[in-house]
Enzyme design. Structure first.
Site, short mmCIF file in Angstrom:
data_model
loop_
_atom_site.label_atom_id
_atom_site.label_comp_id
_atom_site.label_asym_id
_atom_site.label_seq_id
_atom_site.Cartn_x
_atom_site.Cartn_y
_atom_site.Cartn_z
CG HIS A 19 42.84 55.90 45.35
ND1 HIS A 19 42.65 54.85 46.28
CD2 HIS A 19 42.77 55.29 44.16
CE1 HIS A 19 42.25 53.72 45.74
NE2 HIS A 19 42.55 53.89 44.29
CG HIS A 22 46.57 53.12 45.70
ND1 HIS A 22 46.13 54.29 44.92
CD2 HIS A 22 46.12 52.06 45.19
CE1 HIS A 22 45.64 53.98 43.86
NE2 HIS A 22 45.42 52.37 43.55
CB CYS A 127 37.77 43.90 31.77
SG CYS A 127 37.99 45.26 32.90
CB CYS A 130 40.46 43.63 35.33
SG CYS A 130 38.92 43.76 36.33
CB CYS A 144 34.41 44.56 33.77
SG CYS A 144 35.52 44.21 35.43
CG HIS A 147 37.36 48.25 36.45
ND1 HIS A 147 37.93 46.83 36.60
CD2 HIS A 147 37.87 49.05 37.04
CE1 HIS A 147 38.91 46.96 37.21
NE2 HIS A 147 39.06 48.40 37.49
CE LYS A 295 38.00 48.77 44.52
NZ LYS A 295 38.67 49.10 43.19
CE LYS A 298 42.63 57.90 35.92
NZ LYS A 298 43.57 57.19 34.97
#
Ligand code: MSP
Length: 509
Positions: A19, A22, A127, A130, A144, A147, A295, A298
């Site tokens: 995405h 990255h 997690c 992570c 977490c 996340h 952020k 997914k």
């Protein structure tokens, strides 16, 4: 002797498709690699994929694949995305490669032999997203902190890395190398983590097999982060090419997002020290790309694939936007409207206009042949300043400032043409002098902007009649005033960047 310059991106997990988050890190690393090639440095640019661990094993299972199949498919998607974005990596590492297994085993065996690994039992809150254990205090309502998902209680026999031993060595390293972690705020964050006190950390697992086997105890595999970090040493030749490793290490520049600071600024340097190697030369930490204030994730369903934006803006429109509009360091907000505004202002208007004006006048009034620049020109000083500012900004890993300096030169040259109105002049020395200077600016801009927009700059270079490619040039010589020889055929061609309508105009029109 050319200076070795080794630059890396994080290696990306293969449970997730590429995405723009990255892509942001990767395009930034690519532009830096390209800048250093222009400087004549000997560049090693590494990217790749992180393929082991529970998260990948579980995603594979959910997709009805073996972990290797999952890794092969997603790794190929990253390689395709980078090809589409013109990423000039020298090496693409996959952690499932034999060369990487050898390096991981060699480095951690060394740490073990040096007395920094011991056996124990671990239980903790883990997690899976992570791939990391958390202390109760770090959780948000039991979830977490990164996340926002529930953590799981894990208990297992494993080996511990004696991280606690490295508190003082790490503080000494950061004291002696104040530039090692940038920006300053992230260096302070790392120092804060170290000062809080470091506990020994578990580095192996018996609960899964999808990992690098521990050489001294085959019931265990290394925990994915300890395997992943070592990729940077693998690609430099650790465990296989001692000469290569001596050349590249520790001259590495790691680019990372702020989510993985603890691993790169605390664990990784400590692991290297435990194995008797030097810590990395530089770690540059950037913020998150946010979409609508959040952020990308997914689970948040707000991920944007690079290819969707390339379709609208082209590869170089994409690259320029992220390099110019996202200030390296703090979080940056992505918006489609902002991307259109940047594209229209910098590319369709400023750069596109300059080339089109110059090519039109040279075609109509100079017989299509570009005149040489004058030795002295008001634009010469502006070009010198632009190069200096760009060079300082790339050195400081501030692409947005480097590009701003280059676009200031473009804007000033457009203003120079507006003041001197060459379109009103008859053919002759006065017209030739102005057009020669403007062509010289275009030549210099093609070199300065090639790290951001390689294909566009090659086309610009060709249209003003220059032989070869801007990315084959060498700085500082190529930025010195007077390089455009004159007497070259200039081509008008189609606009480099057709203006884009804003989304409102599109729907109403
Ligand atoms: N596999 C680990 C890294 C191991 S490095 C030895 C990992 N992978 S990841 O696929 O989750 O990607 C991490 C990196 O991708 C981040 O550090 C950052 O560089 C980039 N980004 C992922 N999402 C991002 C944003 N939303 N914004 C900016 N960069 C982001 O962690």
């Amino acid at each position: 002797m050319p200076r070795p310059f080794y630059i890396t991106t994080p290696i990306y997990y293969v449970n997730d498709a590429p995405h723009i988050g990255h892509a942001y890190t990767t395009v930034t690393a690519d532009a830096l690699a390209r800048w250093h090639r222009l400087l004549g440095d000997d560049v090693l640019f590494l990217t790749g994929t992180d393929e082991h661990g529970l998260k990948v094993a579980r995603t594979a299972e959910a997709n009805g694949l073996t972990p290797q199949e999952q890794a092969d498919r997603t790794s190929a998607r990253f390689a395709e995305a980078w090809q589409e974005l013109d990423i000039s990596y020298d090496d693409f590492i996959r952690t499932t490669e034999p060369r990487h297994h050898r390096a991981v085993q060699a480095l951690l065996q060394r740490a073990h032999d040096n007395g920094y690994v011991e056996q124990g039992t671990y239980s903790g809150l883990y997690c899976v997203a992570c791939e990391a254990y958390y202390n109760e205090a770090d959780l948000n309502d039991g979830n977490c902190p990164i996340h926002g998902r529930p953590v799981e209680l894990f208990e297992e026999d494993n080996y511990f890395f004696k991280l606690s031993h490295f508190t003082q060595p790490l503080l000494d390293w950061l004291g002696e190398h104040p530039d090692a972690i940038q920006p300053e705020s992230k260096r302070n964050e790392a120092i804060g983590l170290i000062r809080q006190g470091l506990e020994d950390v578990s580095i192996t697992r018996t609960s899964l097999t999808w990992g690098v086997p521990v050489p001294w105890d085959r019931d265990h595999v290394f925990y994915v982060w300890y395997d992943a970090l070592i990729n940077y040493a693998t690609a430099a030749g650790y465990g296989s090419d001692p000469e290569g490793f001596d050349k590249w290490w520790p001259r590495v520049h790691h680019l990372i997002g702020k989510d993985i600071l603890r691993f790169h600024c605390v664990y990784w340097p400590a692991m290297l020290m435990a194995a008797g190697e030097l810590p990395p030369h530089r770690v540059y930490v950037h913020g998150f790309l946010m979409v609508g204030g959040e952020k990308m994730s997914k689970t948040g369903l707000n991920q944007i694939a690079p290819t969707d934006l390339v379709r609208d803006f082209g590869v170089d429109g994409f690259r320029h936007h992220f390099l110019r509009d996202v200030h390296f360091g703090p979080d940056g907000d992505f918006s489609y409207e902002g991307m259109i505004a940047r594209y229209n202002a910098d590319l369709a208007n400023n750069l596109g206009n300059l080339l089109s004006r110059v090519a039109t006048i040279v075609t109509r009034r100079c017989g299509g042949i570009g005149p040489a620049p004058a030795a002295e020109s008001p634009l010469a000083d502006l070009a010198r300043t632009a190069f200096q500012a760009a060079a300082e900004a790339w050195e400081a890993v501030q692409p947005s400032e480097a590009l701003e300096a280059t676009w200031r030169l473009i804007r000033d040259t457009n203003a120079y043409l507006e003041t001197n109105e060459p379109w009103k002049l008859e053919p002759g020395p006065a017209l030739d002098a102005i057009m020669g200077d403007a062509l010289e600016v275009l030549r210099i801009v093609a070199v300065l902007a090639t790290p951001a927009m390689p294909a566009t700059c090659a086309e610009l270079w060709r249209r003003i009649g220059m032989p070869g490619n801007p990315d084959e040039q060498r700085l500082p010589g190529a930025a010195a005033w007077g390089g455009y020889p004159g007497g070259l055929a200039v081509e008008k061609g189609q606009p480099l960047f057709p203006r884009m309508a804003s989304p409102e105009t599109k729907t109403s029109g």
